[in-house]
Design a protein around this motif. Structure first.
Motif, PDB file in Angstrom:
ATOM      1  N   GLU A  91      -6.400 -20.880   7.052  1.00 58.17           N
ATOM      2  CA  GLU A  91      -7.753 -21.097   5.567  1.00 58.17           C
ATOM      3  C   GLU A  91      -7.997 -22.067   4.868  1.00 58.17           C
ATOM      4  O   GLU A  91      -8.276 -22.143   4.022  1.00 58.17           O
ATOM      5  N   GLN A  92      -6.675 -22.858   4.551  1.00 64.15           N
ATOM      6  CA  GLN A  92      -6.837 -23.793   4.075  1.00 64.15           C
ATOM      7  C   GLN A  92      -5.910 -25.002   4.681  1.00 64.15           C
ATOM      8  O   GLN A  92      -4.892 -24.922   5.261  1.00 64.15           O
ATOM      9  N   GLU A  93      -6.851 -26.121   3.821  1.00 62.43           N
ATOM     10  CA  GLU A  93      -6.284 -27.374   4.387  1.00 62.43           C
ATOM     11  C   GLU A  93      -4.999 -28.374   3.040  1.00 62.43           C
ATOM     12  O   GLU A  93      -5.060 -27.008   2.274  1.00 62.43           O
ATOM     13  N   ARG A  94      -4.453 -28.753   3.407  1.00 63.33           N
ATOM     14  CA  ARG A  94      -3.277 -29.240   2.985  1.00 63.33           C
ATOM     15  C   ARG A  94      -2.902 -30.982   2.510  1.00 63.33           C
ATOM     16  O   ARG A  94      -3.626 -31.332   3.426  1.00 63.33           O
ATOM     17  N   LEU A  95      -2.404 -31.079   0.686  1.00 68.39           N
ATOM     18  CA  LEU A  95      -2.464 -32.610   1.466  1.00 68.39           C
ATOM     19  C   LEU A  95      -1.334 -33.400   0.508  1.00 68.39           C
ATOM     20  O   LEU A  95      -0.866 -32.507  -0.651  1.00 68.39           O
ATOM     21  N   SER A  96      -0.090 -33.487   0.970  1.00 69.65           N
ATOM     22  CA  SER A  96      -0.049 -34.076   0.578  1.00 69.65           C
ATOM     23  C   SER A  96       0.943 -35.528   0.968  1.00 69.65           C
ATOM     24  O   SER A  96       0.704 -36.573   1.416  1.00 69.65           O
ATOM     25  N   LEU A  97       1.456 -36.791  -0.192  1.00 69.63           N
ATOM     26  CA  LEU A  97       2.309 -38.051  -0.661  1.00 69.63           C
ATOM     27  C   LEU A  97       2.859 -38.130  -0.662  1.00 69.63           C
ATOM     28  O   LEU A  97       4.296 -37.574  -1.562  1.00 69.63           O
TER      29      LEU A  97
END
Length: 356
Positions: A294-300
């Motif tokens: 359902e959703q993209e994810r972004l992490s640093l």
């Protein structure tokens, strides 16, 4: 070292696969049955500790409590979240916004920053140079802050506007936090307050770098992983997770525990180098990343690593008759060659260092 000049096969951007509308994950991303995500066992509602660093600036009791909380987390989990860490919520928001903007640029603009296994700097879609490897469902951008001799601003995105400036500020602020955590962890081990920092080469000699992870929507998230199970090869990792979408899981015993990020908190984990220096009093822990439909994810992920040419072995103060030296010394430069060749492989590398 020729194998590190180019990738062994043509690079396919996972974001392009996701946006193609295909309903099936290509075979190259399908994990073996034993590695695929499974629902957590009923009743295992565990969570990693949350540590309030505000106590460090207070009185003696608050300071002792914060140090003890970090010590307990490093010994029992290898992972914890920190709040009141000193990095502003506004800087966190701007940094996330800038990097979301990068991954939403046209593909041709991103491709201008394509990386190679020689340094990993730039826009990437795989780790390791093993030909025919099963790949992870994720793209990333990797860059160096320190040492300045290998920092290459030409590899940093010029778009969106102020991405470079914001990322520079973010790196400075998170590095300060790492310095605080290193001192707290040294005290927690019963060592001199500067022990870990000195072992890493001193505050001006440490290596710092950033990997921005982008996990696109996946049509069959039960078949693949955004990032395979691994422990971090470096010293200390400070992760800014996507607090809108869960995905990070930490191995606790034989259970995979899903991390529920606290808004504007950082997730901190012990890397292999601190496991070695502490003679396994503190342990690096396997973790992995799930994807969803359902959703993209972004992490640093900000990595705080030892100077690359210093041999690291267990602190002599932590070697006793009851706890003999567990690891042979090795430089971080030698150590990370394993990851570059093989990609993320559980804890195989740190286990290979065990003294015979």
């Amino acid at each position: 070292m020729d194998c590190f000049q180019e990738w062994p096969e043509p690079i396919v951007r996972v974001q392009a696969l996701s946006e193609s509308g295909a309903g099936v994950v290509p075979d190259r991303y399908v994990k073996p049955l034993s590695e695929r995500p499974r629902d957590a066992a009923p009743g295992k509602e565990l969570s990693i500790p949350i540590v309030d660093l505000d106590g460090l600036a207070g009185g003696a009791a608050g300071c002792r409590a914060a140090i003890q909380a970090v010590s307990d987390a490093c010994r029992e989990w290898g992972f914890f979240q920190v709040v009141n860490h000193g990095v502003s919520a506004e800087l966190i928001r701007k940094t996330r916004e800038a990097w979301r903007g990068f991954f939403h640029l046209p593909m041709a603009e991103k491709q201008a920053y394509a990386n190679s296994p020689k340094t990993y700097e730039g826009y990437g879609s795989r780790l390791g140079v093993e030909k025919g490897a099963i790949l992870d469902w994720g793209d990333y951008f990797f860059l160096h802050f320190r040492p300045g001799s290998i920092k290459n601003l030409n590899k940093w995105p010029s778009q969106p506007d102020s991405c470079r400036e914001i990322t520079e500020e973010y790196g400075r602020e998170v590095a300060k936090l790492c310095g605080v955590l290193m001192r707290v962890m040294s005290i927690s081990l019963g060592l001199d307050v500067e022990f870990l920092q000195t072992a890493f080469g001193g505050e001006e000699e440490v290596g710092t770098c950033l990997r921005v992870n982008y996990y696109p929507k996946c049509p069959q998230p039960d078949l693949t992983l955004g990032l395979s199970a691994h422990s971090d090869p470096g010293g200390l990792t400070v992760l800014l997770a996507d607090d809108r979408v869960k995905g990070l899981q930490v191995l606790k015993g034989d259970a995979w525990v899903t991390v529920h990020p606290v808004p504007n908190a950082f997730i901190v984990n012990v890397g292999d180098q601190i496991q070695v220096l502490s003679n396994a009093v503190f342990k690096s822990v396997e973790h992995r990343v799930l994807v969803n439909a359902e959703q993209e994810r972004l992490s640093l992920a900000f990595f705080y690593n030892p100077k690359s040419d210093l041999p690291l072995g267990p602190a002599k103060e932590l070697v006793t008759l009851e706890r003999p030296q567990l690891y042979q010394p090795m430089t971080f430069s030698e150590y990370r060659l394993y990851i570059r060749k093989n990609g993320p492989k559980g804890k195989a590398q740190v286990e290979s260092l065990k003294a015979k």
